[in-house]
Enzyme design. Structure first.
Site, PDB file in Angstrom:
ATOM      1  N   PHE A   1       2.118   8.451  -1.212  1.00 12.55           N
ATOM      2  CA  PHE A   1       1.445   7.165  -1.053  1.00 12.55           C
ATOM      3  C   PHE A   1      -0.052   7.293  -1.291  1.00 12.55           C
ATOM      4  O   PHE A   1      -0.741   6.295  -1.340  1.00 12.55           O
ATOM      5  CB  PHE A   1       1.695   6.599   0.353  1.00 12.55           C
ATOM      6  CG  PHE A   1       3.156   6.497   0.691  1.00 12.55           C
ATOM      7  CD1 PHE A   1       4.059   6.005  -0.242  1.00 12.55           C
ATOM      8  CD2 PHE A   1       3.628   6.907   1.927  1.00 12.55           C
ATOM      9  CE1 PHE A   1       5.407   5.926   0.066  1.00 12.55           C
ATOM     10  CE2 PHE A   1       4.966   6.806   2.242  1.00 12.55           C
ATOM     11  CZ  PHE A   1       5.864   6.322   1.316  1.00 12.55           C
TER      12      PHE A   1
ATOM     13  N   TRP B   1       0.839  -1.205   0.000  1.00 10.93           N
ATOM     14  CA  TRP B   1       0.000   0.000   0.000  1.00 10.93           C
ATOM     15  C   TRP B   1       0.869   1.250   0.000  1.00 10.93           C
ATOM     16  O   TRP B   1       0.512   2.265  -0.610  1.00 10.93           O
ATOM     17  CB  TRP B   1      -0.908  -0.001   1.230  1.00 10.93           C
ATOM     18  CG  TRP B   1      -1.774   1.220   1.364  1.00 10.93           C
ATOM     19  CD1 TRP B   1      -3.024   1.399   0.851  1.00 10.93           C
ATOM     20  CD2 TRP B   1      -1.447   2.435   2.043  1.00 10.93           C
ATOM     21  NE1 TRP B   1      -3.504   2.651   1.174  1.00 10.93           N
ATOM     22  CE2 TRP B   1      -2.551   3.316   1.906  1.00 10.93           C
ATOM     23  CE3 TRP B   1      -0.342   2.883   2.747  1.00 10.93           C
ATOM     24  CZ2 TRP B   1      -2.578   4.592   2.443  1.00 10.93           C
ATOM     25  CZ3 TRP B   1      -0.353   4.158   3.295  1.00 10.93           C
ATOM     26  CH2 TRP B   1      -1.457   4.995   3.145  1.00 10.93           C
ATOM     27  N   HIS B   2       2.013   1.182   0.680  1.00  4.28           N
ATOM     28  CA  HIS B   2       2.863   2.364   0.796  1.00  4.28           C
ATOM     29  C   HIS B   2       3.553   2.740  -0.514  1.00  4.28           C
ATOM     30  O   HIS B   2       3.955   3.900  -0.671  1.00  4.28           O
ATOM     31  CB  HIS B   2       3.915   2.153   1.885  1.00  4.28           C
ATOM     32  CG  HIS B   2       3.386   2.335   3.269  1.00  4.28           C
ATOM     33  ND1 HIS B   2       2.725   1.332   3.954  1.00  4.28           N
ATOM     34  CD2 HIS B   2       3.397   3.411   4.099  1.00  4.28           C
ATOM     35  CE1 HIS B   2       2.359   1.784   5.135  1.00  4.28           C
ATOM     36  NE2 HIS B   2       2.740   3.044   5.252  1.00  4.28           N
ATOM     37  N   GLY B   3       3.713   1.838  -1.414  1.00  2.00           N
ATOM     38  CA  GLY B   3       4.336   2.226  -2.669  1.00  2.00           C
ATOM     39  C   GLY B   3       4.676   1.034  -3.538  1.00  2.00           C
ATOM     40  O   GLY B   3       4.786  -0.103  -3.067  1.00  2.00           O
TER      41      GLY B   3
END
Length: 478
Positions: free
Chosen positions: A478, A325-327
């Site tokens: 993000f 999810w963060h990248g």
């Protein structure tokens, strides 16, 4: 528009004055003003992506109504999966398409095949991960019959795009925010003052702590191949405080701003670096995301109800998805998996719920055991942050290898660049003291020494704040 910019300093008081100036007229007008302000706030980043936000909002609003009025379970499922598919599809295209295309091309090249896939040459729409999750939780809750669909399009649109939380959270739930949007707000001076205090503390975290640490962290990570072990350790330490000051600072500004308008947002941080184990850390770090994954992924997967293998599987899935999810980078995936590994001993020994209350609650100092537990947890988190910060997994591994060469020759490099050095170490020490003293509150401005603390923080902002060339918040990407 950045929270730490002159533009926002003009924007916020103006919206605040108009908002409360029309309080005697209509709640609908207040909500319409906040919605217009939110769309303007978002358009300041890139007005073209405003259409994506409006489309996503309209899709989920319409889907909620269609599911409620669906003549059959089959049609309800159709509208549900249509919304989920489109939302996740947009997120996947903008955020992950290039990652999968390039990763697949690299995989083929390992087998002797050369592939050139078409990639998107567009920037990531700011806040897309956050407002997409707002919409997803809303649609899922309606599908599960937890809530009724909102029929007022303005109120629902404001829930999705409310400007304090729009670009970097916290990730709100319809059950928490929508009732506040629909309820008449009365100006509360105590709440507004508390909001201003929280904004000031958030600005201190961002402008003084995070941006100052970033000056050194960036230099050290960019030159890690030539740095000795002590310098690399400092680089990891600076980034550890940078990302905390940056993201929790944003959350404090968001929560404080919202209090000015009489609306409470979900708390997103609760002094995570005072955690006694990694499970407690994740209950205190990015709380809105952790709880989102728990409610909408972990529990549907079976949570902790099954056997040991199911618990282990579900935990790894949660941390893997959290990292992704963060990248769109393997570094985030490794970061997530590393945290899952940290979590395993607690899960297998059934001790992951041992530390629920804040450490040393009602006391001045922690016990020796608590101190060492916090220190170990902090070091584990700092080690994992190296992968989060590194550009590639190979870079992170080499960075860590260089730390364990135990090369301390030449002292510490990069401590006389651009700005101060010893002062920053002192500021971090003061910052830790402020956080420790206020760990049972939302921010340090309370009690007998409120004004002394406030003056010290304002002096810190004036003397050490990086006001020129305001830096973006890390989580905007993000």
């Amino acid at each position: 528009m950045l929270f730490n910019s002159l533009q926002y300093l003009i924007f916020l008081p103006l919206v605040f004055a108009i908002y409360w100036g029309m309080n005697h007229r209509s709640l609908k007008l207040q909500n319409l003003l906040l919605l217009a302000a939110s769309y303007y706030f978002y358009a300041c980043w890139d007005w073209r992506f405003l259409f994506l936000l409006v489309f996503s909002t309209g899709l989920d609003y319409y889907t909620g109504l269609k599911m409620k009025d669906a003549p059959s379970v089959r049609m309800k499922k159709f509208w549900f999966w249509l919304s989920i598919g489109i939302n996740v599809g947009f997120l996947g295209i903008f955020k992950y398409y290039n990652f999968f295309a390039e990763s697949f091309a690299d995989l083929l090249s390992n087998f002797g095949f050369q592939a050139n896939f078409w990639t998107l040459q567009v920037i990531l729409p700011v806040g897309i991960s956050f407002y997409t999750f707002h919409g997803l939780s809303y649609v899922i809750d309606i599908y599960k019959n937890r809530i009724e669909p909102e029929r007022n399009i303005v109120d629902y649109s404001l829930f999705v795009s409310y400007f304090p939380l729009l670009v970097a959270g916290p990730i709100e739930r319809a059950t928490h925010l929508l009732p506040q949007i629909k309820k008449k707000r009365i100006f509360n001076s105590d709440k507004a003052i508390d909001g201003l205090h929280q904004i000031i503390w958030g600005l201190f975290k961002k402008i003084v702590i995070a941006d100052s640490c970033a000056t050194y962290a960036n230099q050290i990570f960019d030159n890690y191949e030539n740095a000795n072990s002590l310098t690399l350790l400092l680089g990891a330490l600076y980034f550890t405080f940078q990302i905390y000051g940056d993201f929790s600072g944003y959350s404090d500004i968001a929560l404080g701003t919202s209090k000015l308008f009489g609306i409470d947002l979900l708390r997103n941080f609760n002094y995570p670096y005072f955690s006694r184990d990694i499970a407690e850390f994740w209950r205190r770090w990015h709380i809105s995301l952790s709880s989102w994954f728990k409610d909408y992924l972990y529990i549907p997967l079976g949570g902790s109800q099954g056997g040991t293998l199911m618990k282990v599987r579900n935990t790894f899935i949660i941390f893997l998805v959290s990292g992704f999810w963060h990248g769109a980078n393997w570094t985030f995936i490794v970061w997530g998996l590393l945290n899952a590994v940290y979590f395993m001993p607690l899960l297998l020994s059934n001790t992951n719920r041992y530390h629920i209350d804040i450490v040393a609650k009602g006391k001045k100092w922690p016990t020796v055991k608590e101190f060492f537990s916090m220190s170990l947890t902090f070091c584990l988190a700092m080690f994992a942050w190296i992968f989060f910060r590194a550009e590639t997994v190979a870079m992170a591994i080499q960075y860590i290898k260089n730390i364990f060469l135990f090369n301390f020759k030449g002292g510490v490099a990069y401590l006389s660049i651009d700005r101060y050095s010893i002062e920053l170490v002192g500021l971090l020490g003061i910052f830790i003291v402020f956080e420790w003293v206020s760990r049972e509150k939302e921010h340090p401005f309370f009690g007998r020494f409120l004004y002394i603390r406030l003056v010290l923080v304002l002096l810190g902002l004036l003397l050490f704040g990086a006001f020129t060339n305001a830096a973006d918040f890390i989580y905007f990407q993000f």
